[in-house]
Design a protein around this motif. Structure first.
Motif, mmCIF file in Angstrom:
data_model
loop_
_atom_site.group_PDB
_atom_site.id
_atom_site.type_symbol
_atom_site.label_atom_id
_atom_site.label_comp_id
_atom_site.label_asym_id
_atom_site.label_seq_id
_atom_site.Cartn_x
_atom_site.Cartn_y
_atom_site.Cartn_z
ATOM 1 N N ILE A 121 0.841 -1.201 0.000
ATOM 2 C CA ILE A 121 0.000 0.000 0.000
ATOM 3 C C ILE A 121 0.871 1.244 0.000
ATOM 4 O O ILE A 121 0.657 2.185 -0.780
ATOM 5 C CB ILE A 121 -0.966 -0.008 1.201
ATOM 6 C CG1 ILE A 121 -2.044 -1.050 0.982
ATOM 7 C CG2 ILE A 121 -1.590 1.369 1.422
ATOM 8 C CD1 ILE A 121 -2.941 -1.274 2.163
ATOM 9 N N LEU A 122 1.905 1.267 0.868
ATOM 10 C CA LEU A 122 2.791 2.426 0.917
ATOM 11 C C LEU A 122 3.575 2.615 -0.373
ATOM 12 O O LEU A 122 3.928 3.727 -0.738
ATOM 13 C CB LEU A 122 3.757 2.282 2.101
ATOM 14 C CG LEU A 122 3.130 2.416 3.477
ATOM 15 C CD1 LEU A 122 4.160 2.094 4.551
ATOM 16 C CD2 LEU A 122 2.571 3.796 3.677
ATOM 17 N N LEU A 123 3.842 1.550 -1.081
ATOM 18 C CA LEU A 123 4.599 1.628 -2.326
ATOM 19 C C LEU A 123 3.705 1.962 -3.525
ATOM 20 O O LEU A 123 4.043 2.813 -4.349
ATOM 21 C CB LEU A 123 5.321 0.305 -2.574
ATOM 22 C CG LEU A 123 6.128 0.198 -3.854
ATOM 23 C CD1 LEU A 123 7.379 1.039 -3.745
ATOM 24 C CD2 LEU A 123 6.462 -1.247 -4.136
ATOM 25 N N LEU A 124 2.562 1.310 -3.609
ATOM 26 C CA LEU A 124 1.744 1.428 -4.809
ATOM 27 C C LEU A 124 0.923 2.709 -4.893
ATOM 28 O O LEU A 124 0.664 3.199 -5.985
ATOM 29 C CB LEU A 124 0.824 0.216 -4.935
ATOM 30 C CG LEU A 124 1.522 -1.093 -5.278
ATOM 31 C CD1 LEU A 124 0.516 -2.231 -5.297
ATOM 32 C CD2 LEU A 124 2.232 -0.987 -6.614
ATOM 33 N N ILE A 125 0.495 3.261 -3.773
ATOM 34 C CA ILE A 125 -0.322 4.479 -3.835
ATOM 35 C C ILE A 125 0.447 5.629 -4.487
ATOM 36 O O ILE A 125 -0.062 6.266 -5.413
ATOM 37 C CB ILE A 125 -0.884 4.853 -2.452
ATOM 38 C CG1 ILE A 125 -1.993 3.886 -2.087
ATOM 39 C CG2 ILE A 125 -1.400 6.285 -2.432
ATOM 40 C CD1 ILE A 125 -2.605 4.117 -0.739
ATOM 41 N N PRO A 126 1.689 5.926 -4.071
ATOM 42 C CA PRO A 126 2.394 7.010 -4.782
ATOM 43 C C PRO A 126 2.705 6.671 -6.232
ATOM 44 O O PRO A 126 2.634 7.545 -7.099
ATOM 45 C CB PRO A 126 3.693 7.186 -3.985
ATOM 46 C CG PRO A 126 3.455 6.550 -2.683
ATOM 47 C CD PRO A 126 2.437 5.492 -2.886
ATOM 48 N N LEU A 127 3.053 5.406 -6.520
ATOM 49 C CA LEU A 127 3.346 5.040 -7.909
ATOM 50 C C LEU A 127 2.124 5.187 -8.812
ATOM 51 O O LEU A 127 2.207 5.725 -9.915
ATOM 52 C CB LEU A 127 3.870 3.605 -7.971
ATOM 53 C CG LEU A 127 5.292 3.380 -7.476
ATOM 54 C CD1 LEU A 127 5.627 1.894 -7.507
ATOM 55 C CD2 LEU A 127 6.273 4.160 -8.312
ATOM 56 N N LEU A 128 0.995 4.715 -8.332
ATOM 57 C CA LEU A 128 -0.230 4.829 -9.121
ATOM 58 C C LEU A 128 -0.640 6.291 -9.278
ATOM 59 O O LEU A 128 -1.079 6.708 -10.354
ATOM 60 C CB LEU A 128 -1.346 4.024 -8.483
ATOM 61 C CG LEU A 128 -1.201 2.504 -8.529
ATOM 62 C CD1 LEU A 128 -2.289 1.829 -7.710
ATOM 63 C CD2 LEU A 128 -1.224 2.004 -9.947
ATOM 64 N N ASP A 129 -0.502 7.063 -8.203
ATOM 65 C CA ASP A 129 -0.916 8.456 -8.227
ATOM 66 C C ASP A 129 -0.036 9.300 -9.153
ATOM 67 O O ASP A 129 -0.530 10.182 -9.849
ATOM 68 C CB ASP A 129 -0.894 9.018 -6.806
ATOM 69 C CG ASP A 129 -1.481 10.408 -6.727
ATOM 70 O OD1 ASP A 129 -2.567 10.618 -7.281
ATOM 71 O OD2 ASP A 129 -0.835 11.282 -6.112
ATOM 72 N N ARG A 130 1.265 9.047 -9.158
ATOM 73 C CA ARG A 130 2.191 9.871 -9.941
ATOM 74 C C ARG A 130 2.350 9.419 -11.395
ATOM 75 O O ARG A 130 2.553 10.245 -12.267
ATOM 76 C CB ARG A 130 3.585 9.869 -9.293
ATOM 77 C CG ARG A 130 3.619 10.432 -7.916
ATOM 78 C CD ARG A 130 3.630 11.916 -7.976
ATOM 79 N NE ARG A 130 3.714 12.434 -6.607
ATOM 80 C CZ ARG A 130 3.734 13.691 -6.313
ATOM 81 N NH1 ARG A 130 3.670 14.573 -7.272
ATOM 82 N NH2 ARG A 130 3.786 14.079 -5.084
#
Length: 99
Positions: free
Chosen positions: A82-91
């Motif tokens: 969750i901590l890794l994928l949320i910024p990757l998906l968002d950016r």
């Protein structure tokens, strides 16, 4: 910050009566309880899911090269993903899909 003074209580009432909500407060209290009543069930199911991950991991092959992953590390992968994928998906992913 706004301080709302307490509602006046009739004189001569007991301490227990002073702690109980007034009759006009009960509808608000019931509406709040409707919102928060399902929370214990949700948290029980959430922790049951974590236990299921641990029991399933005990039956799996946890050897990854020279590294052996303990079975109780499985639920922490969920937090890390969750901590890794949320910024990757968002950016990156969602802006690329909007084009």
């Amino acid at each position: 910050y706004v301080r709302i003074p307490p509602k006046p209580r009739p004189a001569g009432t007991s301490v227990l009566r002073q702690c109980l909500p007034l009759k006009e407060d009960w509808p608000h209290l019931i509406s709040i309880l409707k919102v928060f009543a399902p929370l214990p069930v949700w948290w029980a199911l959430f922790y049951q899911q974590n236990n299921t991950w641990v029991f399933q991991a005990k039956k799996m092959d946890r050897h990854w090269g020279a590294l052996t992953i303990p079975p109780d590390a499985g639920p922490s992968f969920n937090d890390g993903l969750i901590l890794l994928l949320i910024p990757l998906l968002d950016r990156f992913v969602y802006p690329a899909l909007q084009r």
